[in-house]
Design a protein around this motif. Structure first.
Motif, PDB file in Angstrom:
ATOM      1  N   LEU A 121       0.812  -1.211   0.000  1.00 63.88           N
ATOM      2  CA  LEU A 121       0.000   0.000   0.000  1.00 63.88           C
ATOM      3  C   LEU A 121       0.851   1.269   0.000  1.00 63.88           C
ATOM      4  O   LEU A 121       2.073   1.210   0.036  1.00 63.88           O
ATOM      5  N   ASN A 122       0.174   2.412  -0.039  1.00 65.21           N
ATOM      6  CA  ASN A 122       0.751   3.750   0.108  1.00 65.21           C
ATOM      7  C   ASN A 122       1.983   4.004  -0.768  1.00 65.21           C
ATOM      8  O   ASN A 122       3.046   4.328  -0.265  1.00 65.21           O
ATOM      9  N   PRO A 123       1.853   3.893  -2.075  1.00 68.43           N
ATOM     10  CA  PRO A 123       3.016   4.085  -2.936  1.00 68.43           C
ATOM     11  C   PRO A 123       3.384   5.557  -3.124  1.00 68.43           C
ATOM     12  O   PRO A 123       2.552   6.451  -2.989  1.00 68.43           O
ATOM     13  N   ALA A 124       4.640   5.754  -3.430  1.00 66.63           N
ATOM     14  CA  ALA A 124       5.140   7.041  -3.924  1.00 66.63           C
ATOM     15  C   ALA A 124       5.658   6.754  -5.323  1.00 66.63           C
ATOM     16  O   ALA A 124       6.392   5.783  -5.532  1.00 66.63           O
ATOM     17  N   MET A 179       8.379   3.330  -8.510  1.00 71.61           N
ATOM     18  CA  MET A 179       7.478   3.305  -7.358  1.00 71.61           C
ATOM     19  C   MET A 179       8.196   2.741  -6.138  1.00 71.61           C
ATOM     20  O   MET A 179       8.902   1.737  -6.230  1.00 71.61           O
ATOM     21  N   LEU A 180       8.016   3.401  -5.013  1.00 74.77           N
ATOM     22  CA  LEU A 180       8.342   2.835  -3.711  1.00 74.77           C
ATOM     23  C   LEU A 180       7.008   2.563  -3.038  1.00 74.77           C
ATOM     24  O   LEU A 180       6.117   3.416  -3.061  1.00 74.77           O
ATOM     25  N   PHE A 181       6.846   1.386  -2.455  1.00 75.42           N
ATOM     26  CA  PHE A 181       5.584   1.047  -1.804  1.00 75.42           C
ATOM     27  C   PHE A 181       5.855   0.473  -0.423  1.00 75.42           C
ATOM     28  O   PHE A 181       6.915  -0.080  -0.147  1.00 75.42           O
ATOM     29  N   ARG A 182       4.885   0.629   0.437  1.00 77.94           N
ATOM     30  CA  ARG A 182       4.953   0.118   1.792  1.00 77.94           C
ATOM     31  C   ARG A 182       4.378  -1.294   1.800  1.00 77.94           C
ATOM     32  O   ARG A 182       3.383  -1.564   1.118  1.00 77.94           O
ATOM     33  N   ALA A 183       5.007  -2.195   2.556  1.00 80.64           N
ATOM     34  CA  ALA A 183       4.536  -3.585   2.589  1.00 80.64           C
ATOM     35  C   ALA A 183       4.812  -4.192   3.958  1.00 80.64           C
ATOM     36  O   ALA A 183       5.715  -3.767   4.671  1.00 80.64           O
ATOM     37  N   THR A 184       4.009  -5.211   4.288  1.00 87.57           N
ATOM     38  CA  THR A 184       4.251  -5.945   5.526  1.00 87.57           C
ATOM     39  C   THR A 184       3.752  -7.384   5.385  1.00 87.57           C
ATOM     40  O   THR A 184       2.931  -7.685   4.523  1.00 87.57           O
ATOM     41  N   GLY A 185       4.289  -8.206   6.216  1.00 88.09           N
ATOM     42  CA  GLY A 185       3.899  -9.611   6.296  1.00 88.09           C
ATOM     43  C   GLY A 185       4.546 -10.200   7.529  1.00 88.09           C
ATOM     44  O   GLY A 185       5.361  -9.548   8.179  1.00 88.09           O
ATOM     45  N   GLU A 195      10.458 -15.983  21.443  1.00 92.01           N
ATOM     46  CA  GLU A 195       9.861 -17.181  22.032  1.00 92.01           C
ATOM     47  C   GLU A 195       8.585 -16.819  22.787  1.00 92.01           C
ATOM     48  O   GLU A 195       8.560 -15.863  23.568  1.00 92.01           O
ATOM     49  N   GLY A 196       7.525 -17.553  22.491  1.00 82.75           N
ATOM     50  CA  GLY A 196       6.247 -17.332  23.148  1.00 82.75           C
ATOM     51  C   GLY A 196       5.421 -16.207  22.543  1.00 82.75           C
ATOM     52  O   GLY A 196       4.355 -15.887  23.058  1.00 82.75           O
ATOM     53  N   CYS A 197       5.880 -15.599  21.464  1.00 85.13           N
ATOM     54  CA  CYS A 197       5.163 -14.476  20.845  1.00 85.13           C
ATOM     55  C   CYS A 197       4.778 -14.818  19.405  1.00 85.13           C
ATOM     56  O   CYS A 197       5.326 -15.736  18.803  1.00 85.13           O
ATOM     57  N   HIS A 198       3.860 -14.056  18.858  1.00 93.22           N
ATOM     58  CA  HIS A 198       3.493 -14.186  17.451  1.00 93.22           C
ATOM     59  C   HIS A 198       4.576 -13.575  16.577  1.00 93.22           C
ATOM     60  O   HIS A 198       5.407 -12.789  17.038  1.00 93.22           O
ATOM     61  N   ASP A 199       4.549 -13.909  15.293  1.00 92.74           N
ATOM     62  CA  ASP A 199       5.473 -13.272  14.349  1.00 92.74           C
ATOM     63  C   ASP A 199       5.260 -11.767  14.363  1.00 92.74           C
ATOM     64  O   ASP A 199       4.115 -11.300  14.382  1.00 92.74           O
ATOM     65  N   PRO A 200       6.323 -10.979  14.318  1.00 88.68           N
ATOM     66  CA  PRO A 200       6.156  -9.533  14.185  1.00 88.68           C
ATOM     67  C   PRO A 200       5.777  -9.177  12.745  1.00 88.68           C
ATOM     68  O   PRO A 200       5.999  -9.969  11.824  1.00 88.68           O
ATOM     69  N   TYR A 201       5.200  -8.019  12.560  1.00 88.43           N
ATOM     70  CA  TYR A 201       4.824  -7.520  11.235  1.00 88.43           C
ATOM     71  C   TYR A 201       5.507  -6.174  10.995  1.00 88.43           C
ATOM     72  O   TYR A 201       4.865  -5.137  11.022  1.00 88.43           O
ATOM     73  N   PRO A 202       6.825  -6.181  10.759  1.00 87.00           N
ATOM     74  CA  PRO A 202       7.511  -4.917  10.497  1.00 87.00           C
ATOM     75  C   PRO A 202       7.086  -4.340   9.147  1.00 87.00           C
ATOM     76  O   PRO A 202       6.537  -5.045   8.305  1.00 87.00           O
ATOM     77  N   ILE A 203       7.327  -3.065   8.960  1.00 91.19           N
ATOM     78  CA  ILE A 203       6.959  -2.386   7.716  1.00 91.19           C
ATOM     79  C   ILE A 203       8.219  -2.142   6.883  1.00 91.19           C
ATOM     80  O   ILE A 203       9.208  -1.605   7.378  1.00 91.19           O
ATOM     81  N   CYS A 251       9.769  -0.275  11.815  1.00 89.90           N
ATOM     82  CA  CYS A 251       8.924   0.288  10.757  1.00 89.90           C
ATOM     83  C   CYS A 251       9.693   1.275   9.888  1.00 89.90           C
ATOM     84  O   CYS A 251      10.480   2.063  10.385  1.00 89.90           O
ATOM     85  N   VAL A 252       9.441   1.190   8.608  1.00 91.84           N
ATOM     86  CA  VAL A 252       9.841   2.224   7.661  1.00 91.84           C
ATOM     87  C   VAL A 252       8.515   2.750   7.138  1.00 91.84           C
ATOM     88  O   VAL A 252       7.768   2.021   6.493  1.00 91.84           O
ATOM     89  N   GLU A 253       8.194   3.980   7.452  1.00 97.42           N
ATOM     90  CA  GLU A 253       6.855   4.489   7.139  1.00 97.42           C
ATOM     91  C   GLU A 253       6.713   4.890   5.675  1.00 97.42           C
ATOM     92  O   GLU A 253       7.609   4.662   4.867  1.00 97.42           O
ATOM     93  N   ASP A 254       5.590   5.507   5.342  1.00 97.73           N
ATOM     94  CA  ASP A 254       5.208   5.807   3.962  1.00 97.73           C
ATOM     95  C   ASP A 254       6.313   6.537   3.192  1.00 97.73           C
ATOM     96  O   ASP A 254       6.855   7.527   3.669  1.00 97.73           O
ATOM     97  N   PRO A 255       6.602   6.067   1.996  1.00 98.15           N
ATOM     98  CA  PRO A 255       7.672   6.688   1.203  1.00 98.15           C
ATOM     99  C   PRO A 255       7.234   8.025   0.598  1.00 98.15           C
ATOM    100  O   PRO A 255       6.054   8.268   0.368  1.00 98.15           O
TER     101      PRO A 255
END
Length: 129
Positions: free
Chosen positions: A27-30, A42-48, A56-64, A115-119
């Motif tokens: 999302l949020n492309p420049a 285009m630079l675009f924001r993405a996560t997964g 340990e004991g936590c969910h996967d993080p979702y960095p940007i 996080c790397v925020e919107d380009p």
């Protein structure tokens, strides 16, 4: 120069199942057009989910992350490089990675960690920044 807007019947880019850094959102492309050709960058924001940094004991993080794509036909089709992010954030969990020192010498939270925020792309003195 006035932009020429077109509306497509599908997204220009979509998340890529199985791509750790772009599996859930794209999302949020420049974008910027090369003045010497019809190429658009285009630079675009993405996560997964990012299992490489699971605690340990936590969910996967979702960095940007930021990804990169180009179009040679004025945006009708896009060629995105999902092999790796164009820019990735620091992803640290150790105490010294979670905090930084501000210009006054105070220990403060390191908000660049995760996080790397919107380009943004703009021209300065004839160069794209």
């Amino acid at each position: 120069m006035k932009p020429n807007f077109r509306y497509l019947d599908k997204p220009a880019l979509a998340p890529v199942p199985g791509c750790d850094w772009a599996d859930k959102m794209v999302l949020n492309p420049a974008i910027v057009k090369d003045p010497a050709s019809d190429k658009i960058h285009m630079l675009f924001r993405a996560t997964g989910p990012w299992p490489q940094k699971r605690r340990e004991g936590c969910h996967d993080p979702y960095p940007i992350f930021l990804g990169y794509a180009t179009s040679d036909d004025l945006g009708l089709t896009w060629d995105a490089d999902f092999s790796r992010p164009a820019l990735a954030p620091a992803l640290g969990y150790e105490e010294h990675e979670l905090y930084t020192t501000d210009i006054y010498g105070n220990r403060v939270r390191n908000y660049a960690n995760g996080c790397v925020e919107d380009p943004r792309i703009f021209e300065v003195e004839g160069e794209l920044r």
